[in-house]
Design a protein around this motif. Structure first.
Motif, mmCIF file in Angstrom:
data_model
loop_
_atom_site.group_PDB
_atom_site.id
_atom_site.type_symbol
_atom_site.label_atom_id
_atom_site.label_comp_id
_atom_site.label_asym_id
_atom_site.label_seq_id
_atom_site.Cartn_x
_atom_site.Cartn_y
_atom_site.Cartn_z
ATOM 1 N N ILE A 19 0.808 -1.219 0.000
ATOM 2 C CA ILE A 19 0.000 0.000 0.000
ATOM 3 C C ILE A 19 0.845 1.275 0.000
ATOM 4 N N VAL A 20 1.957 1.291 0.730
ATOM 5 C CA VAL A 20 2.770 2.511 0.796
ATOM 6 C C VAL A 20 3.447 2.817 -0.538
ATOM 7 N N PRO A 21 4.165 1.855 -1.150
ATOM 8 C CA PRO A 21 4.749 2.170 -2.465
ATOM 9 C C PRO A 21 3.684 2.415 -3.529
ATOM 10 N N SER A 63 -1.129 1.267 10.455
ATOM 11 C CA SER A 63 -1.869 2.364 11.076
ATOM 12 C C SER A 63 -3.316 2.336 10.588
ATOM 13 N N LYS A 64 -4.206 2.949 11.337
ATOM 14 C CA LYS A 64 -5.626 2.960 10.984
ATOM 15 C C LYS A 64 -5.858 3.633 9.639
ATOM 16 N N SER A 65 -5.088 4.686 9.351
ATOM 17 C CA SER A 65 -5.289 5.434 8.103
ATOM 18 C C SER A 65 -4.950 4.629 6.860
ATOM 19 N N LEU A 66 -4.153 3.565 7.032
ATOM 20 C CA LEU A 66 -3.764 2.720 5.903
ATOM 21 C C LEU A 66 -4.340 1.311 6.004
ATOM 22 N N SER A 67 -5.341 1.144 6.847
ATOM 23 C CA SER A 67 -5.920 -0.181 7.058
ATOM 24 C C SER A 67 -6.673 -0.663 5.832
ATOM 25 N N THR A 68 -7.041 -1.910 5.818
ATOM 26 C CA THR A 68 -7.784 -2.477 4.699
ATOM 27 C C THR A 68 -9.166 -1.849 4.570
ATOM 28 N N GLY A 73 -7.261 1.710 1.185
ATOM 29 C CA GLY A 73 -7.185 0.270 1.366
ATOM 30 C C GLY A 73 -8.189 -0.473 0.498
ATOM 31 N N ASN A 74 -9.403 0.055 0.426
ATOM 32 C CA ASN A 74 -10.432 -0.552 -0.424
ATOM 33 C C ASN A 74 -10.068 -0.434 -1.897
ATOM 34 N N LEU A 80 -5.879 -5.364 -6.490
ATOM 35 C CA LEU A 80 -5.228 -6.648 -6.226
ATOM 36 C C LEU A 80 -6.088 -7.816 -6.715
ATOM 37 N N ASN A 81 -7.388 -7.664 -6.597
ATOM 38 C CA ASN A 81 -8.298 -8.732 -7.026
ATOM 39 C C ASN A 81 -8.306 -8.911 -8.543
#
Length: 235
Positions: A19-21, A63-68, A73-74, A80-81
């Motif tokens: 997610i970060v890159p 962290s919560k801000s980068l959670s799924t 995240g969504n 990814l799917n």
């Protein structure tokens, strides 16, 4: 638009290492596609998506801000799917390939001959080859002219010292045990350029990334931004 292809494990990738890159590439105007070995849906390491308010700062959990469940995240999960098989990657369509880490990459990515062939195509065309954390071991097993691709390259990846530490504190999901490969040991075995400076920095600096020509490697989950920045900066 500039394009990057991510290869992600179907056995277990680390969420932050994707997610970060991914966000950083978007910031620089890149479009990102995703691929897995077979084209199947990549699987996330369940420990890597646990929201941990403190230790996420050193690469454990998120962290919560980068959670799924976050907006980004969504968005990432939708992409990814739609992962494609490595068999249909056309390196002409991309400026670089990014190998996402996670302990799962030790099982389905690092010794996969088809993936090695794809990496070599990018290398021969002088395109960027990036890896983070455990995925760095994949580069060690890519052979060119009978020797490892990283033989004369400065590279970093998840160090053996830290692997021992997280094993001791049971911070590796049981589905990945026993470990088939120790990333640090393989990098030390195949790269002649892993000097003492690299080995010290990869333990002390969780953001550490190294660029040697068109190969860019990062030590662990927190190094994603630096890997992308080293790719876009002028040599």
């Amino acid at each position: 638009m500039k394009n990057i292809i991510f290869v992600v494990s179907e056995v277990g990738y680390t969420w932050e290492e994707v997610i970060v890159p991914y966000m950083e590439f978007k910031k620089y105007g890149y479009h990102v596609d995703f691929s897995t070995i077979t084209g199947g849906k990549p699987k996330v390491d369940p420990l890597s998506i646990v929201v941990r308010p403190i230790i996420n700062k050193i690469g454990f959990g998120i962290s919560k801000s980068l959670s799924t469940n976050s907006e980004i995240g969504n968005e990432l999960q939708e992409k990814l799917n739609k992962s494609i098989s490595i068999d249909v990657i056309n390196c002409n369509n991309y400026e670089g390939i990014f190998l996402a880490g996670g302990h799962g990459s030790l099982f389905d990515m690092n010794k996969n001959k088809k993936l090695h062939k794809v990496i070599l195509e990018f290398y021969k065309r002088d395109k960027k080859i990036m890896s983070i954390c455990h995925a760095a071991s994949t580069l060690a097993f890519v052979n060119i002219n009978g020797v490892s691709l990283i033989q004369d390259k400065k590279v970093t990846g998840f160090p053996t010292f830290q692997e021992h530490a997280i094993l001791k504190f049971k911070m590796i999901h049981s589905s990945f045990l026993p470990l088939p490969i120790w990333t640090g040991k393989e990098l030390n075995k195949y790269s002649k350029k892993r000097n003492i400076g690299i080995k010290i920095w990869e333990v002390l600096n969780s953001n550490y990334a190294v660029r040697d020509g068109n190969i860019i490697t990062g030590v662990g989950p927190k190094a994603g931004k630096n890997i992308v920045r080293k790719m876009v900066e002028k040599e």
